[in-house]
Design a protein around this motif. Sequence first.
Motif, PDB file in Angstrom:
ATOM      1  N   GLY A 416       0.791  -1.211   0.000  1.00 48.30           N
ATOM      2  CA  GLY A 416       0.000   0.000   0.000  1.00 48.30           C
ATOM      3  C   GLY A 416       0.830   1.270   0.000  1.00 48.30           C
ATOM      4  O   GLY A 416       1.917   1.336  -0.575  1.00 48.30           O
ATOM      5  N   THR A 417       0.302   2.282   0.667  1.00 43.94           N
ATOM      6  CA  THR A 417       0.968   3.578   0.688  1.00 43.94           C
ATOM      7  C   THR A 417       2.211   3.601   1.573  1.00 43.94           C
ATOM      8  O   THR A 417       2.899   4.624   1.639  1.00 43.94           O
ATOM      9  CB  THR A 417      -0.010   4.671   1.151  1.00 43.94           C
ATOM     10  OG1 THR A 417      -0.585   4.286   2.411  1.00 43.94           O
ATOM     11  CG2 THR A 417      -1.120   4.881   0.136  1.00 43.94           C
ATOM     12  N   LEU A 418       2.511   2.487   2.242  1.00 47.21           N
ATOM     13  CA  LEU A 418       3.742   2.389   3.036  1.00 47.21           C
ATOM     14  C   LEU A 418       4.799   1.527   2.351  1.00 47.21           C
ATOM     15  O   LEU A 418       5.880   1.319   2.910  1.00 47.21           O
ATOM     16  CB  LEU A 418       3.452   1.809   4.429  1.00 47.21           C
ATOM     17  CG  LEU A 418       2.784   2.738   5.444  1.00 47.21           C
ATOM     18  CD1 LEU A 418       2.539   1.985   6.754  1.00 47.21           C
ATOM     19  CD2 LEU A 418       3.638   3.973   5.702  1.00 47.21           C
ATOM     20  N   ALA A 419       4.509   1.047   1.146  1.00 47.72           N
ATOM     21  CA  ALA A 419       5.431   0.131   0.484  1.00 47.72           C
ATOM     22  C   ALA A 419       6.808   0.740   0.272  1.00 47.72           C
ATOM     23  O   ALA A 419       7.832   0.057   0.414  1.00 47.72           O
ATOM     24  CB  ALA A 419       4.841  -0.320  -0.856  1.00 47.72           C
ATOM     25  N   GLY A 420       6.871   2.019  -0.060  1.00 45.26           N
ATOM     26  CA  GLY A 420       8.154   2.654  -0.333  1.00 45.26           C
ATOM     27  C   GLY A 420       8.740   3.408   0.846  1.00 45.26           C
ATOM     28  O   GLY A 420       9.726   4.136   0.674  1.00 45.26           O
ATOM     29  N   ARG A 421       8.177   3.231   2.010  1.00 39.62           N
ATOM     30  CA  ARG A 421       8.655   3.965   3.186  1.00 39.62           C
ATOM     31  C   ARG A 421       9.400   3.043   4.153  1.00 39.62           C
ATOM     32  O   ARG A 421       9.525   1.851   3.932  1.00 39.62           O
ATOM     33  CB  ARG A 421       7.471   4.653   3.880  1.00 39.62           C
ATOM     34  CG  ARG A 421       6.898   5.783   3.032  1.00 39.62           C
ATOM     35  CD  ARG A 421       5.639   6.400   3.605  1.00 39.62           C
ATOM     36  NE  ARG A 421       5.783   6.919   4.967  1.00 39.62           N
ATOM     37  CZ  ARG A 421       4.855   7.677   5.558  1.00 39.62           C
ATOM     38  NH1 ARG A 421       3.750   8.008   4.899  1.00 39.62           N
ATOM     39  NH2 ARG A 421       5.035   8.110   6.797  1.00 39.62           N
ATOM     40  N   PHE A 422       9.958   3.628   5.194  1.00 41.19           N
ATOM     41  CA  PHE A 422      10.752   2.919   6.200  1.00 41.19           C
ATOM     42  C   PHE A 422      11.985   2.288   5.553  1.00 41.19           C
ATOM     43  O   PHE A 422      12.186   1.084   5.524  1.00 41.19           O
ATOM     44  CB  PHE A 422       9.911   1.861   6.922  1.00 41.19           C
ATOM     45  CG  PHE A 422       8.938   2.459   7.901  1.00 41.19           C
ATOM     46  CD1 PHE A 422       9.254   2.578   9.248  1.00 41.19           C
ATOM     47  CD2 PHE A 422       7.721   2.952   7.464  1.00 41.19           C
ATOM     48  CE1 PHE A 422       8.364   3.160  10.140  1.00 41.19           C
ATOM     49  CE2 PHE A 422       6.826   3.534   8.346  1.00 41.19           C
ATOM     50  CZ  PHE A 422       7.144   3.642   9.693  1.00 41.19           C
ATOM     51  N   THR A 423      12.801   3.176   5.003  1.00 41.84           N
ATOM     52  CA  THR A 423      14.062   2.772   4.394  1.00 41.84           C
ATOM     53  C   THR A 423      15.216   3.291   5.247  1.00 41.84           C
ATOM     54  O   THR A 423      15.019   3.983   6.244  1.00 41.84           O
ATOM     55  CB  THR A 423      14.156   3.331   2.968  1.00 41.84           C
ATOM     56  OG1 THR A 423      14.060   4.761   3.019  1.00 41.84           O
ATOM     57  CG2 THR A 423      13.028   2.793   2.102  1.00 41.84           C
ATOM     58  N   GLY A 424      16.441   2.966   4.841  1.00 39.79           N
ATOM     59  CA  GLY A 424      17.615   3.427   5.574  1.00 39.79           C
ATOM     60  C   GLY A 424      17.612   2.926   6.998  1.00 39.79           C
ATOM     61  O   GLY A 424      17.357   1.743   7.267  1.00 39.79           O
ATOM     62  N   ALA A 425      17.883   3.822   7.954  1.00 38.39           N
ATOM     63  CA  ALA A 425      17.941   3.443   9.368  1.00 38.39           C
ATOM     64  C   ALA A 425      16.591   2.969   9.891  1.00 38.39           C
ATOM     65  O   ALA A 425      16.519   2.223  10.871  1.00 38.39           O
ATOM     66  CB  ALA A 425      18.436   4.621  10.203  1.00 38.39           C
ATOM     67  N   ASN A 426      15.509   3.386   9.219  1.00 37.05           N
ATOM     68  CA  ASN A 426      14.175   2.999   9.669  1.00 37.05           C
ATOM     69  C   ASN A 426      13.759   1.620   9.177  1.00 37.05           C
ATOM     70  O   ASN A 426      12.679   1.139   9.530  1.00 37.05           O
ATOM     71  CB  ASN A 426      13.133   4.024   9.203  1.00 37.05           C
ATOM     72  CG  ASN A 426      13.352   5.383   9.841  1.00 37.05           C
ATOM     73  OD1 ASN A 426      13.800   5.479  10.981  1.00 37.05           O
ATOM     74  ND2 ASN A 426      13.039   6.443   9.104  1.00 37.05           N
ATOM     75  N   ALA A 427      14.599   0.996   8.389  1.00 36.75           N
ATOM     76  CA  ALA A 427      14.261  -0.312   7.833  1.00 36.75           C
ATOM     77  C   ALA A 427      14.132  -1.374   8.916  1.00 36.75           C
ATOM     78  O   ALA A 427      13.517  -2.422   8.680  1.00 36.75           O
ATOM     79  CB  ALA A 427      15.309  -0.735   6.804  1.00 36.75           C
ATOM     80  N   ILE A 428      14.685  -1.125  10.103  1.00 39.81           N
ATOM     81  CA  ILE A 428      14.574  -2.122  11.180  1.00 39.81           C
ATOM     82  C   ILE A 428      13.109  -2.315  11.600  1.00 39.81           C
ATOM     83  O   ILE A 428      12.760  -3.350  12.177  1.00 39.81           O
ATOM     84  CB  ILE A 428      15.416  -1.733  12.408  1.00 39.81           C
ATOM     85  CG1 ILE A 428      14.967  -0.382  12.964  1.00 39.81           C
ATOM     86  CG2 ILE A 428      16.892  -1.723  12.066  1.00 39.81           C
ATOM     87  CD1 ILE A 428      15.625  -0.037  14.300  1.00 39.81           C
ATOM     88  N   ALA A 429      12.260  -1.327  11.299  1.00 38.88           N
ATOM     89  CA  ALA A 429      10.846  -1.435  11.663  1.00 38.88           C
ATOM     90  C   ALA A 429       9.982  -1.876  10.483  1.00 38.88           C
ATOM     91  O   ALA A 429       8.759  -1.976  10.629  1.00 38.88           O
ATOM     92  CB  ALA A 429      10.333  -0.100  12.197  1.00 38.88           C
ATOM     93  N   ALA A 430      10.592  -2.141   9.333  1.00 41.55           N
ATOM     94  CA  ALA A 430       9.823  -2.598   8.164  1.00 41.55           C
ATOM     95  C   ALA A 430       9.088  -3.892   8.513  1.00 41.55           C
ATOM     96  O   ALA A 430       9.640  -4.796   9.144  1.00 41.55           O
ATOM     97  CB  ALA A 430      10.748  -2.813   6.980  1.00 41.55           C
TER      98      ALA A 430
END
Length: 494
Positions: A416-430
């Motif tokens: 959905g609208t979060l598919a391209g988010r939570f990258t880089g340092a935030n990827a631990i919460a993907a």
Amino acid sequence: MTDSQDSQPTQALSRQDAPAGAADAEAPAEAAAPTGLAALIRKHPTAWLAGALGVVFLLLGTGAVFAGIASGSRAPVSAPIADATIPPRPQPSTTPGASPVRTCSVAPVMADPRLANLSAYVVNANTGEVLLDRNGLVPERTGSVMKTLTASAALQILGPDGRLTTQVLDGASPGVIVLKGGGDPTLATTTGTVYSGAAQISDLAAAAMQRYEQLHPGIPITEIVLDSTMWNPSDRWDDSWDRKEQADGYQAEVTALMVDGGRADPSSTVSTRTGDPIGDAGRAFASAAGLYGVTFSTGSAVSSTVLAEVQSQPVSVLVAQMMSWSDNVLAENLARVTAKAMGFDGSSASLAQAIPGALVPLGLDTAGVGVRDGSGLSALNAVSPAFVTSLMQKARTGEANLGVMYNALPVAGVSGTLAGRFTGANAIAAGQVIAKTGWIDTAYTLAGIVNAADGTPLAFMFTSIRDGISSDAKEAQDTLATALFTCGNNLSNN
């Protein structure tokens, strides 16, 4: 005193007064032994001394009292203390449990200026304990997080198996048919529609023509009445919406009869929307039915004879499509149909009562919930982050069909609208943030569940508000959600 005074030595009188008439008598004489009071004093001199002092003090005190009376002043008098029953001190019915001292602060993350004017509310989704509160009780604009309320209301009133029906009815006279909308914006002109599995207008047209010819053999159809009166056809655009949303491809006019969500390109989620959704539906039907040269009019069906009908996919599917790519048109139509099913007129104004009213049976306190539309496009919507987190808690456990909405929420880095988010340092919460995104020109919002690293589910909502807010707010909110993931139940409100 407790010590005895009788053991102290006594002293004899050295001289006594001479008897009368014996003045100047100097001859020594043997001292007579003391008798009576003198003897008693001699025997207990200390005791008598103490008593004498007491009498002196008594006399002095009495004199002081009388002196006070004489001078007009009042001496302090000690009143006796009456017996009184002192009520018992109230005791708590239960002994409060110990509260853990939490040490994981996200204050530095919340200080990020990209978050603009931030409101945030976070609770332990298992216990309901508030872990973080920054203006969380204050109603704010929601952006597309409003769709969580719309979806929940539709699931309560229409049910997950409910469907929206488009019909063709016989007209008032032979040669006339009525195309009647039932609030389904997904009615498709092509199998390549963004609404996969949607009802096809070609199927409706074929079935209607076959039945019409059975009822009126040899009489051609010359007029198609377009019935979009499920709610007032003129009530199609909220005056708090910016018309550029129509040209930009995010919002269409809200009518009960339409095709392809009003898109110019049915295969694209973002596509310029038509200015004549009702007319487009009529022309699409006529083309599919092979009716050329017919005239169109608008009005209400008179006959109850149904020539054909098609139904949308179940509400559960429509909710999933709405939530996945944040479809505004689906949200608005579901909201109107829900209001209509509740006995309202389906107008945009009725949503203010209908949507909160549908959520009351869930046990949610809807006081202060302000609903202007079903999509969240209006900046006049006002819902507190605390309310949304309560809704998310119930959705997570699947209460009252809300699991349908929860399962349709975008997943960080996945869908959905979060598919391209939570990258880089935030990827631990993907994969661990399940949430609805929201965006209007003055706000970015995010609300859902964080499955924290320590196993604690956290229900949350963030609202960042500022005129002309930058899209950088999305990354800042992702970072804040990642901080929640790291802290878990150790999240501190400091």
